[in-house]
Every structure is written in C-alpha cells, then in structure tokens.
Design a protein around this motif. Structure first.
Motif, PDB file in Angstrom:
ATOM      1  N   ASP A 149       4.910   5.758  -3.563  1.00 37.09           N
ATOM      2  CA  ASP A 149       3.878   4.722  -3.591  1.00 37.09           C
ATOM      3  C   ASP A 149       2.861   4.878  -2.473  1.00 37.09           C
ATOM      4  O   ASP A 149       1.778   4.305  -2.543  1.00 37.09           O
ATOM      5  N   ASP A 150       3.228   5.611  -1.417  1.00 38.40           N
ATOM      6  CA  ASP A 150       2.310   5.762  -0.299  1.00 38.40           C
ATOM      7  C   ASP A 150       2.057   7.244  -0.050  1.00 38.40           C
ATOM      8  O   ASP A 150       2.490   8.096  -0.821  1.00 38.40           O
ATOM      9  N   GLY A 151       1.348   7.540   1.027  1.00 38.83           N
ATOM     10  CA  GLY A 151       0.975   8.925   1.258  1.00 38.83           C
ATOM     11  C   GLY A 151      -0.275   9.285   0.464  1.00 38.83           C
ATOM     12  O   GLY A 151      -0.867   8.456  -0.220  1.00 38.83           O
ATOM     13  N   ASP A 237      13.891  -2.484  -7.771  1.00 42.74           N
ATOM     14  CA  ASP A 237      14.293  -2.430  -6.355  1.00 42.74           C
ATOM     15  C   ASP A 237      14.364  -3.806  -5.716  1.00 42.74           C
ATOM     16  O   ASP A 237      14.164  -3.956  -4.500  1.00 42.74           O
ATOM     17  N   SER A 238      14.654  -4.811  -6.506  1.00 43.01           N
ATOM     18  CA  SER A 238      14.786  -6.169  -5.974  1.00 43.01           C
ATOM     19  C   SER A 238      16.174  -6.363  -5.361  1.00 43.01           C
ATOM     20  O   SER A 238      17.170  -5.885  -5.915  1.00 43.01           O
ATOM     21  N   PRO A 239      16.279  -7.070  -4.228  1.00 37.62           N
ATOM     22  CA  PRO A 239      17.589  -7.380  -3.667  1.00 37.62           C
ATOM     23  C   PRO A 239      18.456  -8.216  -4.611  1.00 37.62           C
ATOM     24  O   PRO A 239      19.680  -8.268  -4.436  1.00 37.62           O
ATOM     25  N   PRO A 248      18.423   3.915  -1.395  1.00 34.89           N
ATOM     26  CA  PRO A 248      17.319   4.142  -0.451  1.00 34.89           C
ATOM     27  C   PRO A 248      16.009   3.620  -1.021  1.00 34.89           C
ATOM     28  O   PRO A 248      15.595   4.011  -2.116  1.00 34.89           O
ATOM     29  N   LEU A 249      15.365   2.711  -0.294  1.00 32.20           N
ATOM     30  CA  LEU A 249      14.155   2.064  -0.787  1.00 32.20           C
ATOM     31  C   LEU A 249      12.938   2.518   0.006  1.00 32.20           C
ATOM     32  O   LEU A 249      13.043   2.842   1.187  1.00 32.20           O
ATOM     33  N   GLN A 257      10.041  -6.962  -1.072  1.00 35.70           N
ATOM     34  CA  GLN A 257      11.228  -7.360  -1.832  1.00 35.70           C
ATOM     35  C   GLN A 257      11.266  -6.735  -3.226  1.00 35.70           C
ATOM     36  O   GLN A 257      11.657  -7.381  -4.196  1.00 35.70           O
ATOM     37  N   GLY A 258      10.867  -5.487  -3.289  1.00 34.41           N
ATOM     38  CA  GLY A 258      10.892  -4.784  -4.567  1.00 34.41           C
ATOM     39  C   GLY A 258       9.508  -4.307  -4.972  1.00 34.41           C
ATOM     40  O   GLY A 258       8.542  -4.408  -4.207  1.00 34.41           O
TER      41      GLY A 258
END
Length: 482
Positions: A149-151, A237-239, A248-249, A257-258
C-alpha cells in the motif's frame, strides 16, 4: 414497480481458499466449515447478485450453488490459468452471456509463493437480464496482490495495468448501453492510484462513498476497530477478524485498524440501454442506479465456532432503481480521489449523505492529469526494471548453462568416480534452473515489457487527445470576433 425490481442487493466476499488445488490444506484454515457457513448465510439471505473471490475448489462452488439454487438459480464458475480464477457469480436474474479476461500482468512465474501468475487472476462478467434495466453487466474480479500500500507506485505497476484494463472494459460495456455493477477484491485501499484509475477511468460510483458521510480515507489514526468497519468500510486485516491475529500487517493496517480492499461499484449506460425484450411504449422510461445503503457484513464468528467466515469481511450494497425523471440534476463534478478534485472545492459530507446520489453528482468523469502522469511515471520505471530483470535472468541462464556443461565434462576427468553422480546431478539441477531463467527472462520478460508498453501507449494517447482538446478550446477562445 415491484420491490424486487426496484432494488438490487449485492454481496462481494473473498472466501479465502489459498491454493487449495495444490493440496495445501493448512494454508486456508477451517475451509469446509467456513464454506458450509457461507452457504448457509447465502441460502437464508435475499441477495440478488453475489460475487465470490478465492473460491478455488469447484466442489465448494457446487455445494454453495446447490444450497442457494432456490434464491440464486443462475450461477457461473470461471476457469482460468493453471489453478483457476477463484471467481464465481451467482444471481437470481437470467444470465444472457458470460466472459472472462485474464489480466495481462499477474506477477512473475518465479514468484511461486505469491501464486498470482499461476491462478491467472482475471476480470469476469455476466450479462444479466434485469426486469427494468434490461441488459446489466456484472463484473467480478480479484486483482494482483503484490506491491503493498505504500512505497513508490512502480511497485504496484501490475495492479495499475490491471486497473486500466478494468476501466477499459467498464467503459466498453457502458458504450454498449448496459448498466454496470462491479464488485470484488481489488487489493487496493481507497486513495490508491489503482482504485483511482478503476473509479475515474471507468466512470464508476463507489457504493460505500455514495452512502456514507465518512471521508474517502481516514486522515488520523483510528483506535476503534468497530468504528473502522462502520465508518470506513474496513474489510481486511481487522483486529475483529480471528485470522488477522498473528498475521504480519502493513503500517496502513496497523494505523487504521485494517484496510478497505473490497468494493461494490456501479454506473449508468453511456448510450440508451439495449431493449430488454419486453413490450414497452414508444418512449421507454429511463432508469438509473443509486446506492441506497452499503455496509460491511459477516463480521462475526461462524455460529458455534471460534473463527471468522473468512480473512475478509463481506461487503453488501443495496442499489435502488429509480426513474431518471424523478432525480434532480446538477453540474457534473470531476472527483479524482488521488489528491485532485475539480468541479468542487472538496468532496463534502453532503455529497455522500445517506440519500441516494445520482451518477452525475458523484463520479469521476475521467482521470485527472495528475493521476495520469503518476501512472505513466510508475509504468515507465517498471518498464526499465522489467528490461533490467530480463537481462539479469538471461545472464543467469547463460552462466547456468556454462557451469552445467563444465560439470558434465569435468565429471569424466576427475579422479574420484564417486563424485561423478554428484556432479551430473548438480549439472541437471543447474540445467533446470537455467531453463527456468530462460523462460522467465526471455518469454515472460519480453511479454511483461510489451504489456507495459501497450498500457503506456494507451495512456499517452489519452493524454495527447486531451492536449488537442485543450489546444482547440484555447484557439476558439482566443480567436477575435468579427
């Protein structure tokens, strides 16, 4: 107008069945009880269209289809690649035709762990006959996962190419006079470049944005997972999901939170819709799709179990079919979503009120110059990287071949016969590795470069057309009156 005709209830769900066809039974945990629970939910629901992703096992599709045959009698499982697309569409409306179009770029054949290359991730569609809208094309997809999502954006070049292809198909469908409903796991967060291309280039309305007051993407850290799901449509990826524990998130998932990776989009036809075959008056009424409600579903545990339905939550959208004459019009803004807003100062909360909003009032009409330049820059970097990687792999092939030949020749001259089999086996292994590098570097390498070039040229053509329009407009404006 019956209630069943005036609303279309859509569900998108990633079922999480990672590489089951390879026999990796423990990759996707609790598969059978989860599939049974999903089928139970669908059979007890009143969905009109269901789009499923990561449904790799055909027997599981058959099981779900048998359980929902009364409410969703029409269904299609799509085959693609070596292991299948994992995509299925179930609907209560008659299916007129179906199609599947694999993404031109799905990662590398050397990325065995990722598996995207082997499953042949695709865009699938089913044209259904709606009693009011006539021909409506339902798209379902699962986009390339690698890139994060980044980079830098070049890391997501394959997804950018896929987003461009997806937008092209949406535009082509709308030009045929069809209404469009598109859903799936796009593996991209809302303010990302791939989603901007999907939404803007395809002229699509995001059902979640059209029915919520929350912003496009949270700007501050979100501390409550319940609020993240409710206000920002978090689906992965929600808790709150049992399968996120110990996983690994990314920094984005930890902060907010996701992630929202699953979407339902829709748009109106660009030309008058094709006749539905019903007897109508000479001036057939014109209808339009509006989002009445959208929410994240299947957030709890499977009844009687201690695990979630999937590693993704489901996304539900209720689309309302309204007569176009009953909706007030306003000037069409262009909301890009990738750092650029034109036509309006900002996407204000009133634009995304709970009431239904017409397409013309909330939709990106085309990619902004900023987004187009960002995509071209990312693909240009990816192009150079692809050429360099292909050269390195071909060099590796040559080196492997030379060493393998040396081992075979040397085995005949070395003084210890016991080493001969070892050297021959090492030569065989190097030959296999070299052949793999030859395929990856020459065949796939050239293919990847060519697909990147195709997309770059298409985007350059769009940019040139815009420049010509701007130049033509400026020349007319500057021409002296006589």
């Amino acid at each position: 107008m019956s209630h069943s005709s005036s609303q279309i209830k859509v569900l998108s769900l990633n079922c999480w069945q990672v590489l089951q066809r390879l026999g990796l039974k423990y990759v996707s945990k609790d598969r059978q009880p989860r599939i049974q629970a999903i089928a139970e939910v669908l059979s007890a629901s009143d969905y009109d269209i269901v789009c499923l992703q990561e449904l790799w096992v055909h027997a599981d599709f058959q099981y779900i289809r048998s359980r929902v045959s009364k409410t969703l009698p029409n269904a299609k499982f799509f085959f693609s690649g070596a292991l299948g697309s994992g995509l299925a569409i179930l609907t209560k409306f008659p299916i007129v035709e179906t199609s599947i179009r694999p993404y031109s770029l799905n990662g590398s054949p050397l990325d065995v762990a990722g598996g995207d290359f082997f499953v042949g991730k695709s865009i699938v569609s089913a044209v259904v006959e709606h009693p009011l809208l006539g021909e409506t094309e339902v798209f379902n997809t699962h986009m390339y996962a690698r890139g994060g999502d980044d980079g830098e954006e070049a890391n997501r070049a394959h997804r950018i190419v896929g987003a461009w292809q997806f937008g092209n198909l949406i535009r082509a469908s709308a030009r045929r006079g069809r209404y469009v409903i598109a859903a799936g796991d796009f593996n991209s967060i809302p303010n990302s470049l791939p989603i901007t291309i999907v939404r803007s280039h395809g002229g699509l309305v995001d059902a979640w944005m059209a029915s919520h007051d929350s912003s496009l993407f949270p700007t501050e850290t979100v501390f409550s997972p319940q609020l993240a799901v409710r206000d920002y449509g978090i689906t992965c990826d929600s808790p709150l999901n049992t399968y996120s524990a110990g996983k690994p998130l990314s920094d984005v998932a930890k902060r907010f939170q996701g992630k929202r990776l699953d979407y339902v989009f829709y748009r109106q036809p660009q030309t008058p819709p094709a006749s539905s075959g019903r007897s109508t008056s000479s001036s057939s009424p014109s209808w339009e799709l509006l989002c009445k409600k959208s929410e994240v579903v299947l957030t709890g545990l499977v009844p009687g179990q201690s695990f979630s339905y999937s590693d993704h939550f489901g996304l539900e959208a209720i689309l309302e079919v309204r007569h176009s004459r009953s909706v007030a019009r306003s000037p069409p803004p262009t909301i890009d979503g990738f750092g650029v807003t034109t036509g309006l100062e900002a996407p204000t909360p009133s634009l995304r009120s709970a009431s239904a909003i017409p397409l013309e009032d909330f939709c990106a009409t085309e990619l902004s110059s900023h987004s187009l330049s960002a995509a071209l820059n990312a693909l240009g970097i990816a192009y150079r990287r692809a050429r360099k990687k292909a050269t390195m792999e071909l060099t590796g092939f040559g080196a492997s071949l030379l060493v393998a030949v040396g081992l075979v020749a040397g085995s005949a001259w070395q003084p210890r016969p016991a080493f001969n089999p070892v050297m021959v086996l090492a030569a065989v292994a190097l030959g296999w590795a070299g052949t793999t590098l030859l395929y990856s570097g020459f065949i796939h390498g050239n293919y990847e470069v060519n697909m990147l070039v195709n997309t770059i040229e298409e985007m350059e053509m769009l940019r040139a057309q815009r420049s010509e329009r701007v130049s033509s407009t400026d020349s007319r404006t500057s021409s002296p009156r006589r």
